[in-house]
Design a protein around this motif. Structure first.
Motif, PDB file in Angstrom:
ATOM      1  N   SER A 131      31.981 -10.779 -38.088  1.00 28.89           N
ATOM      2  CA  SER A 131      31.386 -12.127 -37.831  1.00 28.89           C
ATOM      3  C   SER A 131      30.481 -11.825 -36.492  1.00 28.89           C
ATOM      4  CB  SER A 131      32.236 -13.146 -37.842  1.00 28.89           C
ATOM      5  OG  SER A 131      33.249 -13.361 -38.912  1.00 28.89           O
ATOM      6  N   GLN A 132      30.964 -11.180 -35.730  1.00 25.75           N
ATOM      7  CA  GLN A 132      30.126 -11.290 -34.478  1.00 25.75           C
ATOM      8  C   GLN A 132      28.974 -10.244 -34.761  1.00 25.75           C
ATOM      9  OE1 GLN A 132      30.814 -12.594 -31.905  1.00 25.75           O
ATOM     10  NE2 GLN A 132      30.811 -11.403 -30.041  1.00 25.75           N
ATOM     11  N   ALA A 133      29.164  -9.033 -35.618  1.00 33.17           N
ATOM     12  CA  ALA A 133      27.920  -8.385 -36.063  1.00 33.17           C
ATOM     13  C   ALA A 133      26.800  -9.223 -36.622  1.00 33.17           C
ATOM     14  CB  ALA A 133      28.385  -7.243 -36.585  1.00 33.17           C
ATOM     15  N   LEU A 134      27.332 -10.199 -37.485  1.00 33.00           N
ATOM     16  CA  LEU A 134      26.417 -11.036 -38.175  1.00 33.00           C
ATOM     17  C   LEU A 134      25.417 -11.745 -37.191  1.00 33.00           C
ATOM     18  CD1 LEU A 134      28.538 -12.299 -41.194  1.00 33.00           C
ATOM     19  CD2 LEU A 134      26.612 -10.804 -41.195  1.00 33.00           C
ATOM     20  N   VAL A 138      26.186   0.893 -22.647  1.00 37.22           N
ATOM     21  CA  VAL A 138      27.282   1.415 -22.381  1.00 37.22           C
ATOM     22  C   VAL A 138      28.650   0.851 -23.010  1.00 37.22           C
ATOM     23  CG1 VAL A 138      28.846   1.664 -20.437  1.00 37.22           C
ATOM     24  CG2 VAL A 138      26.373   2.078 -20.044  1.00 37.22           C
ATOM     25  N   ILE A 139      28.439  -0.306 -22.978  1.00 42.81           N
ATOM     26  CA  ILE A 139      29.480  -1.089 -23.797  1.00 42.81           C
ATOM     27  C   ILE A 139      29.705  -0.221 -25.367  1.00 42.81           C
ATOM     28  CG2 ILE A 139      30.367  -3.313 -24.822  1.00 42.81           C
ATOM     29  CD1 ILE A 139      29.203  -4.625 -22.686  1.00 42.81           C
ATOM     30  N   GLY A 140      28.675  -0.192 -26.132  1.00 41.77           N
ATOM     31  CA  GLY A 140      28.596   0.503 -27.489  1.00 41.77           C
ATOM     32  C   GLY A 140      29.229   1.771 -27.147  1.00 41.77           C
ATOM     33  N   MET A 141      28.798   2.773 -26.152  1.00 40.45           N
ATOM     34  CA  MET A 141      29.587   3.934 -25.947  1.00 40.45           C
ATOM     35  C   MET A 141      30.984   3.781 -25.609  1.00 40.45           C
ATOM     36  SD  MET A 141      26.619   5.636 -23.700  1.00 40.45           S
ATOM     37  CE  MET A 141      24.986   5.791 -24.135  1.00 40.45           C
ATOM     38  N   ALA A 142      31.430   2.852 -25.051  1.00 40.97           N
ATOM     39  CA  ALA A 142      32.816   2.641 -24.805  1.00 40.97           C
ATOM     40  C   ALA A 142      33.275   2.281 -25.878  1.00 40.97           C
ATOM     41  CB  ALA A 142      33.036   1.645 -23.530  1.00 40.97           C
ATOM     42  N   VAL A 143      33.012   1.456 -26.698  1.00 42.88           N
ATOM     43  CA  VAL A 143      33.811   0.982 -27.983  1.00 42.88           C
ATOM     44  C   VAL A 143      33.949   2.140 -28.908  1.00 42.88           C
ATOM     45  CG1 VAL A 143      33.330  -0.390 -30.186  1.00 42.88           C
ATOM     46  CG2 VAL A 143      32.714  -1.410 -28.003  1.00 42.88           C
ATOM     47  N   GLU A 144      32.794   3.050 -29.054  1.00 46.69           N
ATOM     48  CA  GLU A 144      32.720   4.278 -29.770  1.00 46.69           C
ATOM     49  C   GLU A 144      33.858   5.219 -29.437  1.00 46.69           C
ATOM     50  OE1 GLU A 144      30.002   7.987 -31.509  1.00 46.69           O
ATOM     51  OE2 GLU A 144      29.132   6.127 -30.217  1.00 46.69           O
ATOM     52  N   ALA A 145      34.017   5.415 -28.008  1.00 46.48           N
ATOM     53  CA  ALA A 145      35.044   6.131 -27.495  1.00 46.48           C
ATOM     54  C   ALA A 145      36.472   5.590 -27.440  1.00 46.48           C
ATOM     55  CB  ALA A 145      34.527   6.433 -25.948  1.00 46.48           C
ATOM     56  N   ALA A 146      36.484   4.244 -27.668  1.00 47.63           N
ATOM     57  CA  ALA A 146      37.864   3.685 -27.807  1.00 47.63           C
ATOM     58  C   ALA A 146      38.274   4.167 -29.299  1.00 47.63           C
ATOM     59  CB  ALA A 146      37.904   2.401 -27.588  1.00 47.63           C
ATOM     60  N   LEU A 147      37.410   3.831 -30.207  1.00 53.50           N
ATOM     61  CA  LEU A 147      37.658   3.973 -31.752  1.00 53.50           C
ATOM     62  C   LEU A 147      37.736   5.626 -31.882  1.00 53.50           C
ATOM     63  CD1 LEU A 147      34.838   1.921 -33.375  1.00 53.50           C
ATOM     64  CD2 LEU A 147      37.219   1.350 -33.054  1.00 53.50           C
ATOM     65  N   THR A 204      41.331  -2.067 -27.727  1.00 51.97           N
ATOM     66  CA  THR A 204      40.395  -2.006 -26.506  1.00 51.97           C
ATOM     67  C   THR A 204      38.975  -2.286 -27.309  1.00 51.97           C
ATOM     68  OG1 THR A 204      41.833  -0.993 -25.270  1.00 51.97           O
ATOM     69  CG2 THR A 204      39.349  -0.908 -24.785  1.00 51.97           C
ATOM     70  N   ALA A 205      38.726  -1.707 -28.549  1.00 46.88           N
ATOM     71  CA  ALA A 205      37.147  -1.694 -28.920  1.00 46.88           C
ATOM     72  C   ALA A 205      36.915  -3.137 -29.394  1.00 46.88           C
ATOM     73  CB  ALA A 205      37.018  -0.905 -30.069  1.00 46.88           C
ATOM     74  N   TYR A 206      38.124  -4.012 -29.885  1.00 48.04           N
ATOM     75  CA  TYR A 206      37.850  -5.279 -30.579  1.00 48.04           C
ATOM     76  C   TYR A 206      37.721  -6.218 -29.243  1.00 48.04           C
ATOM     77  CZ  TYR A 206      39.846  -9.659 -31.817  1.00 48.04           C
ATOM     78  OH  TYR A 206      39.944 -11.199 -32.213  1.00 48.04           O
ATOM     79  N   SER A 207      38.591  -5.808 -28.142  1.00 47.18           N
ATOM     80  CA  SER A 207      38.280  -6.737 -26.893  1.00 47.18           C
ATOM     81  C   SER A 207      37.035  -6.604 -26.460  1.00 47.18           C
ATOM     82  CB  SER A 207      39.208  -6.393 -25.772  1.00 47.18           C
ATOM     83  OG  SER A 207      39.235  -6.951 -24.587  1.00 47.18           O
ATOM     84  N   ALA A 235      29.655  -3.758 -32.964  1.00 48.68           N
ATOM     85  CA  ALA A 235      30.655  -4.548 -33.469  1.00 48.68           C
ATOM     86  C   ALA A 235      30.826  -4.180 -35.333  1.00 48.68           C
ATOM     87  CB  ALA A 235      30.088  -6.014 -33.644  1.00 48.68           C
ATOM     88  N   TRP A 236      29.658  -3.978 -35.707  1.00 48.08           N
ATOM     89  CA  TRP A 236      30.000  -3.248 -37.318  1.00 48.08           C
ATOM     90  C   TRP A 236      30.672  -2.166 -37.458  1.00 48.08           C
ATOM     91  CZ3 TRP A 236      26.313   0.633 -39.570  1.00 48.08           C
ATOM     92  CH2 TRP A 236      26.380   0.560 -40.932  1.00 48.08           C
ATOM     93  N   GLN A 237      30.520  -1.270 -36.335  1.00 48.69           N
ATOM     94  CA  GLN A 237      31.325  -0.007 -36.239  1.00 48.69           C
ATOM     95  C   GLN A 237      32.911  -0.472 -36.063  1.00 48.69           C
ATOM     96  OE1 GLN A 237      30.166   2.807 -33.269  1.00 48.69           O
ATOM     97  NE2 GLN A 237      31.319   4.580 -34.230  1.00 48.69           N
ATOM     98  N   ALA A 238      32.916  -1.095 -35.235  1.00 53.18           N
ATOM     99  CA  ALA A 238      34.350  -1.609 -34.944  1.00 53.18           C
ATOM    100  C   ALA A 238      35.014  -2.291 -36.235  1.00 53.18           C
ATOM    101  CB  ALA A 238      34.562  -2.470 -33.643  1.00 53.18           C
TER     102      ALA A 238
END
Length: 989
Positions: free
Chosen positions: A823-826, A743-752, A759-762, A790-793
């Motif tokens: 760095s978070q994605a790594l 769900v967080i990943g979906m929210a990040v994608e929706a924010a982008l 918001t996606a960064y947060s 994280a990588w998509q953002a």
């Protein structure tokens, strides 16, 4: 008197006709008394029949008829005056000619169409009375005059009495006494009524009054007792035998077709049977007439003494118990009528005791309560009782009046058959009589026995009057009453067919219809539902205890259903009616000895009903409609079944559906989302994607979306009954963790998608952190969502220039955030994806270095432009009069390759301090995280060292820059504020 004696026979007869036409009965009697030899009874009767007015009250001449038939004539009436002037002036020839023109009616004309005359015995009195009755009816229609004409003579003839009781008496009651309406039937048409048509006509007025609700049960019994009873006996006797009057007929003189007196020249011929002599003179004729009259009177007296006329005595020929009386047509009519008008038949049977109960109006008082115990009487009673049985089975009606009428017939049958009377319909089911095993005797009934024409067969097992069939009929009537009280109207015959000919599916359909009707009706309390259940169980068993032969089934009209199946249907109905307290009391909290259903079966039914509520709901809000019922059911029994996965899943599903109901969500264009559609989705988290797509900025409600996603995932996962409670809890945590990350990943994608990078960064920085080793999710090895989010953002490039709150350029700030995301994605990515993530990170690094070099060049050019040139005034300055202030040295950006230093703003200091404080507080977390990312970090370091051609010092500085991209100038910034030398501090450090 001398004038009368001097009259010729022709003149005397003409005078008699004149007196009759003038209704001068007294004068006629004196004339007859003076001329007994000439005016014999038959001639007088023909004169009366022909000339006496029909409107004359019969009581005025019945005494004359009695005197005419008596052995000894009474004296003359001195007050009566006979006027002979009408015939005294006539000569003999004129008198004979006038007499020849007279046409006297025959007592029984040849070829008559009046059946009663045609079948009458050779008795001139009977013939006269019957013919006179018909003449009165034809000429005047005054049928009410007939009793006064006939009743004085009923004892002189069996035929006359039979005809009166079976024709005249029913006719008068039918048209006047019982039903006084405008319709009238003639005597001739009434006496030809026969068979089924006659019964139909005689009961037609009763039927009409019954249909118009004007008839009372007492009046129906009265009609049968007073109309059908007398008519049936007379009608059956007329069909069976001819009255035994032959002995009397041999002795009495009769004349059928010939005239009494005829003229043949000068001779007067007496043609009375038995006296055929030709008389040449009047004196001889009169002498012979006196002889004939005396013989007639003597024969009448002899007939009375021999019992052939039964004068003044009742006879057994009209015995109601006579087996020759055929009541079968009336019994068949009762059964046929019961099909459409059961109230009429019930009223008759309840108020009529049977064929021996006949009202003859007091004319035969000894026969009103005739012998009942003879063989014929017992057979008639048996047929009548069988008719009562058949009438109940024959009716198609299922109204309350029909059931009450059937119960009334049962009471009457108990009286007739000397059985124990049945209790009232409203009797408690615990007190109802038990049929025991009587029903088993009728298990193999052929279907043809339930047909209407087979109900009166002597070998009919359903209607044969005996205790077994009475008990069966009684229990069927009670069953119909209980079915009606439950809202299922059913006739007694249909209840019998349901018991004997239906299978389990048909009986189960009836039970379901009953429960559905109760549930959909007006609201009922808990006690009412207990009442419904008790009656269904009685209909299942008829109160017969369970035996080893029938452990799961029983004897009632629902007995082919297994007890467990019936209890499940009742449980479902209780749940649908929201009677949860009754469910808990009867099926969950009941004693083990009283429980028919296991708790696991109860749980399965509760889950099934909750799913039905959910699937049929039109709105996902759990405070409305069926969703409210589903939520209430789950909430009521979750605590009673704490280990139930199905109820826990339902609770999660209802919570998720309720939360989704506040979003605009459609799976198909123009069709709102229904709860049933949610359960059909293979991947429930796809609903979160559609929610984010169809509701702008819904990604900001992350916690709500995470809760929805977790509940949907828990609700849709397959049950794992083999797991222990501890394993199940751990499995649930892992499921919730994966759902949260998705769900967080979906929210990040929706924010982008909505260009909300911040918001996606947060979400990535604060929510997609590596899990701790001991939080129960260390089993998750397939988290392919977090690193991709994280990588998509980190790869995202905004189409709009970002806004920065620091002195740094927006592009630098955005690149720093992207590098932090990468760095978070790594830290989260699997080894196979590290190269792709590092490539993106290097591109961001190159962009950042380029921007920093460009920024340093711009600052250096600006400084060179104003260095050593004091004459150039800076815009906004105050000229040369201002004192010279020492400008603090600008800091040098650490790790950015810049050669000069610049002061930092307060916002930069605050932001750096906050980040530094976060890192200090998160030191412990960093230590724990180090172990979990050792493999990924080593691979990344090796890859970086292999791909970077720079020196080790530069590599160290780049790592520092990555780690401290935001807080790298914290110390120099604070030093600038305090006036220290940032360069020196940097070199010392």
């Amino acid at each position: 008197m001398e004038e009368i004696v001097a009259l010729s026979p022709a003149q005397t007869i003409l005078l008699a006709t004149s007196l009759a036409s003038e209704s001068d009965i007294s004068g006629l009697w004196n004339l007859v008394r003076l001329n007994q030899g000439l005016l014999v009874p038959e001639l007088v009767l023909r004169i009366l029949l022909s000339y006496l007015p029909e409107t004359l009250e019969p009581s005025s001449y019945t005494s004359f008829l009695t005197e005419l038939l008596s052995p000894k004539l009474s004296d003359l009436n001195p007050d009566a005056f006979i006027d002979c002037s009408s015939v005294s002036h006539l000569s003999k020839d004129e008198a004979h000619e006038a007499l020849h023109k007279q046409r006297l009616l025959h007592l029984r004309p040849s070829g008559t169409n009046i059946r009663s005359l045609r079948d009458a015995p050779d008795d001139i009195v009977v013939q006269f009375l019957i013919h006179r009755a018909h003449r009165i009816d034809i000429e005047t229609g005054a049928q009410t005059l007939l009793p006064s004409l006939l009743t004085p003579f009923l004892d002189i003839s069996i035929y006359l009495r039979t005809w009166f009781l079976s024709t005249v008496l029913p006719l008068l009651r039918f048209d006047y006494e019982y039903h006084n309406d405008a319709t009238r039937r003639s005597l001739a048409s009434f006496e030809v009524l026969n068979g089924a048509d006659g019964i139909e006509l005689l009961m037609s007025k009763s039927q009409n009054e019954s249909m118009e609700h004007r008839a009372t049960p007492e009046s129906l019994g009265r009609d049968v007792r007073g109309i059908i009873g007398p008519w049936t006996y007379g009608n059956s006797q007329r069909k069976r035998r001819k009255l035994d009057l032959d002995a009397v007929d041999e002795d009495l003189p009769h004349n059928r077709e010939q005239d009494l007196v005829a003229k043949d020249g000068d001779r007067v011929t007496c043609q009375v049977e038995g006296c055929n002599e030709v008389l040449t003179n009047t004196s001889q004729w009169r002498k012979h007439a006196r002889k004939v009259h005396a013989e007639f009177i003597s024969n009448v007296a002899q007939g009375v003494s021999k019992g052939k006329l039964h004068v003044g005595k009742a006879t057994d020929d009209l015995d109601p118990e006579n087996g020759d009386c055929d009541w079968r047509l009336f019994f068949q009519w009762l059964v046929t009528t019961a099909v459409n008008d059961f109230a009429l038949v019930a009223g008759i049977i309840e108020n009529w005791d049977g064929p021996h109960d006949v009202d003859f109006g007091g004319y035969l008082p000894e026969l009103t309560n005739g012998p009942k115990d003879s063989a014929e009487g017992l057979e008639l009673r048996r047929q009548y009782c069988q008719t009562a049985f058949a009438s109940i089975y024959a009716t198609d009606s299922h109204t309350a009046d029909t059931i009450e009428g059937a119960h009334g017939i049962l009471v009457r049958l108990a009286e007739l058959l000397d059985f124990e009377p049945p209790p009232g319909l409203a009797t408690s089911i615990d007190l109802l009589p038990r049929i025991e095993r009587h029903a088993d005797l009728l298990n193999d009934l052929p279907a043809t026995l339930c047909q209407l024409d087979a109900l009166l067969r002597p070998d009919q097992p359903l209607t044969r009057p005996k205790l077994e069939t009475f008990s069966l009929l009684q229990i069927l009537v009670y069953s119909a009453y209980q079915l009606r009280s439950l809202g299922c109207d059913m006739s007694i015959m249909k209840a019998a067919k349901l018991r004997f000919y239906s299978d389990e599916s048909e009986q189960l359909g009836v039970a379901r219809n009953i429960l559905a009707g109760v549930a959909s009706g007006k609201p009922t309390d808990d006690q009412q539902w207990v009442y419904v259940r008790d009656r269904l169980l009685w209909l299942w068993s008829w109160g017969i205890p369970k035996t080893a032969e029938t452990p799961t089934h029983s004897h009632g009209i629902l007995g082919r259903i297994s007890r467990k199946t019936l209890e499940i249907e009742i449980l479902k109905a209780l749940c649908r009616a929201n009677q949860l307290s009754v469910v808990a009391r009867l099926y969950v909290e009941a004693q083990p000895t009283e429980q028919i259903l296991q708790l696991s079966e109860v749980e399965h039914v509760l889950t099934e009903i909750a799913h039905d509520f959910y699937d049929t709901a039109s709105n996902g809000n759990r405070t409305r409609g069926n969703m409210k019922k589903a939520a209430s059911l789950v909430a009521s029994f979750s605590s009673r079944f704490p280990e139930s996965e199905s109820l826990r899943g339902l609770a999660s599903l209802i919570a998720a559906t309720h939360a989704l109901s506040f979003y605009a969500l459609t799976l198909q264009p123009g069709q709102p989302l229904l709860p049933a559609s949610i359960r059909k989705v293979d991947d429930p988290l796809l609903l979160i994607t559609k929610t984010l797509d169809q509701n702008p900025r819904s990604y900001t409600k992350l916690d709500d979306l995470i809760s929805i996603g977790q509940n949907l995932t828990l609700a849709m996962q397959a049950p794992s009954n083999s797991l222990s409670i501890t394993s199940q809890v751990s499995n649930d945590k892992a499921t919730k963790f994966l759902a949260e990350r998705r769900v967080i990943g979906m929210a990040v994608e929706a924010a982008l998608n909505e260009d909300d990078f911040e918001t996606a960064y947060s979400y990535v920085i604060n929510r997609l952190t590596p899990p701790a080793p001991d939080d129960g999710t260390n089993k998750v090895v397939n988290d392919d969502v977090s690193w991709r989010a994280a990588w998509q953002a980190g790869k995202y490039r905004s189409i709009h220039a970002p806004k920065a709150a620091t002195r740094e350029t927006p592009q630098v700030r955005r690149l720093e955030q992207r590098m932090e995301l990468l760095s978070q994605a790594l830290l989260l990515a699997p080894p196979a994806a590290l190269s792709e993530v590092l490539a993106a990170w290097r591109r961001c690094e190159e962009e950042l270095l380029t921007l920093l070099v460009q920024e340093a060049d711009e600052e250096r050019a600006f400084d060179e432009k104003f260095a050593g040139n004091t004459d150039i005034e800076v815009p906004g300055g105050f000229g040369g009069t201002q004192p010279a202030y020492s400008v603090q040295a600008r800091r040098k950006e650490v790790g950015r390759g810049a050669t000069e230093e610049a002061p930092m703003g307060l916002f930069d200091v605050a932001r750096g301090a906050a980040v530094a404080l976060g890192r200090t507080a998160g030191g412990a977390f960093a230590d724990k995280r180090q172990a979990s990312r050792s493999s990924n970090a080593d691979v990344a370091a090796e890859f970086y060292e292999e791909t970077s051609p720079r020196t080790s010092e530069e590599r160290v500085r780049k790592r520092d820059m990555v780690a401290n991209a935001v807080t790298g100038g914290l110390a120099s910034g604070i030093g600038w504020v305090l006036g220290a030398n940032p360069a020196a501090t940097g070199h010392e450090r």
